[in-house]
Design a protein around this motif. Structure first.
Motif, mmCIF file in Angstrom:
data_model
loop_
_atom_site.group_PDB
_atom_site.id
_atom_site.type_symbol
_atom_site.label_atom_id
_atom_site.label_comp_id
_atom_site.label_asym_id
_atom_site.label_seq_id
_atom_site.Cartn_x
_atom_site.Cartn_y
_atom_site.Cartn_z
ATOM 1 N N PRO A 55 12.396 -11.733 -8.201
ATOM 2 C CA PRO A 55 11.366 -10.732 -7.937
ATOM 3 C C PRO A 55 11.278 -10.426 -6.449
ATOM 4 N N LEU A 56 11.230 -9.126 -6.087
ATOM 5 C CA LEU A 56 11.162 -8.697 -4.706
ATOM 6 C C LEU A 56 9.834 -8.045 -4.351
ATOM 7 N N PHE A 57 9.368 -7.143 -5.225
ATOM 8 C CA PHE A 57 8.148 -6.376 -4.990
ATOM 9 C C PHE A 57 7.342 -6.281 -6.281
ATOM 10 N N LEU A 58 6.013 -6.199 -6.130
ATOM 11 C CA LEU A 58 5.145 -5.895 -7.270
ATOM 12 C C LEU A 58 4.603 -4.490 -7.065
ATOM 13 N N VAL A 59 4.681 -3.677 -8.137
ATOM 14 C CA VAL A 59 4.268 -2.285 -8.073
ATOM 15 C C VAL A 59 3.175 -2.037 -9.103
ATOM 16 N N ASP A 60 2.101 -1.374 -8.653
ATOM 17 C CA ASP A 60 1.032 -0.943 -9.558
ATOM 18 C C ASP A 60 1.404 0.450 -10.037
ATOM 19 N N PRO A 61 1.741 0.612 -11.326
ATOM 20 C CA PRO A 61 2.209 1.904 -11.806
ATOM 21 C C PRO A 61 1.091 2.940 -12.002
ATOM 22 N N GLY A 106 0.800 -1.220 0.000
ATOM 23 C CA GLY A 106 0.000 0.000 0.000
ATOM 24 C C GLY A 106 0.831 1.267 0.000
ATOM 25 N N SER A 107 2.149 1.162 0.252
ATOM 26 C CA SER A 107 3.010 2.338 0.234
ATOM 27 C C SER A 107 3.132 2.882 -1.182
ATOM 28 N N THR A 108 3.113 4.203 -1.300
ATOM 29 C CA THR A 108 3.326 4.847 -2.590
ATOM 30 C C THR A 108 4.806 5.181 -2.701
ATOM 31 N N ILE A 109 5.415 4.777 -3.810
ATOM 32 C CA ILE A 109 6.842 5.023 -4.006
ATOM 33 C C ILE A 109 7.054 5.844 -5.272
ATOM 34 N N GLY A 111 4.816 4.278 -8.207
ATOM 35 C CA GLY A 111 3.548 3.566 -8.101
ATOM 36 C C GLY A 111 3.258 3.167 -6.679
ATOM 37 N N LYS A 112 2.447 2.136 -6.536
ATOM 38 C CA LYS A 112 1.999 1.660 -5.232
ATOM 39 C C LYS A 112 2.412 0.206 -5.063
ATOM 40 N N ILE A 113 3.024 -0.118 -3.922
ATOM 41 C CA ILE A 113 3.433 -1.491 -3.622
ATOM 42 C C ILE A 113 2.165 -2.325 -3.410
ATOM 43 N N VAL A 114 1.997 -3.387 -4.210
ATOM 44 C CA VAL A 114 0.823 -4.246 -4.056
ATOM 45 C C VAL A 114 1.178 -5.601 -3.446
ATOM 46 N N LYS A 115 2.450 -5.994 -3.534
ATOM 47 C CA LYS A 115 2.834 -7.285 -2.974
ATOM 48 C C LYS A 115 4.320 -7.272 -2.647
ATOM 49 N N ILE A 116 4.663 -7.834 -1.488
ATOM 50 C CA ILE A 116 6.060 -8.021 -1.088
ATOM 51 C C ILE A 116 6.327 -9.511 -1.208
ATOM 52 N N LEU A 117 7.290 -9.878 -2.051
ATOM 53 C CA LEU A 117 7.515 -11.275 -2.413
ATOM 54 C C LEU A 117 8.596 -11.970 -1.598
#
Length: 160
Positions: free
Chosen positions: A153-159, A108-111, A135-141
């Motif tokens: 893969p480390l993080f998924l980001v919604d752009p 949920g963090s915005t980066i 974008g916004k972090i949607v998943k921490i892998l």
């Protein structure tokens, strides 16, 4: 051998009809067992740790590894619309700058481009991993204090 090569090996073994394949190299051993129908496969990935490292870390890493090959395959199907932040190096991932500090990012963090999302320790050096996307972090892998491979893969980001 990286995670993609392991995934390809699993797919090849399941399509070939073989029920068990063992691969041993200098620093790791892989055993793949499939059911006769070839519908399911189980992978055991054991990386032998150098003698100089503490042994309590090895048992913690082994239970997590069998699920790792199936996770990226699921992510490709379910999360294709997201951008993946991958590890640029091999090392140990830490989500905090120090044990007593807060994590860099949460779901949920915005980066923004250039924001530090984690650090990876490699050869006693802590390398800050910066986001190349906004974008916004949607998943921490990856869990905190976990070993990571190059291009994992480390993080998924919604752009959006």
């Amino acid at each position: 051998m990286d995670i993609r090569e392991i995934q390809n090996l699993i797919k090849f073994v399941s399509k070939s009809g073989a029920t068990e394949v063992k691969l041993e190299m200098d620093d790791f051993k892989i055993t793949i067992k499939t059911t006769p129908e070839g519908a399911e496969s189980t992978t055991t990935y054991v990386q032998q740790m150098p003698v100089s490292q503490a042994l309590p870390q090895a048992p913690a890493a082994q239970p997590q590894e069998p699920t790792a090959p199936s996770t990226p395959a699921e992510l490709v199907n379910d999360d294709a619309k997201y951008i993946t932040i991958k590890s640029p190096i091999i090392g140990t991932l830490y989500r905090k700058p120090a044990p007593d500090k807060a994590v860099f990012v949460e779901v949920g963090s915005t980066i923004s481009k250039g924001d530090v999302v984690c650090v990876i320790e490699a050869m006693k050096l802590f390398n800050e991993i910066e986001s190349e996307v906004s974008g916004k972090i949607v998943k921490i892998l990856v869990d905190d204090s976990s070993p990571v491979e190059f291009d994992q893969p480390l993080f998924l980001v919604d752009p959006s």
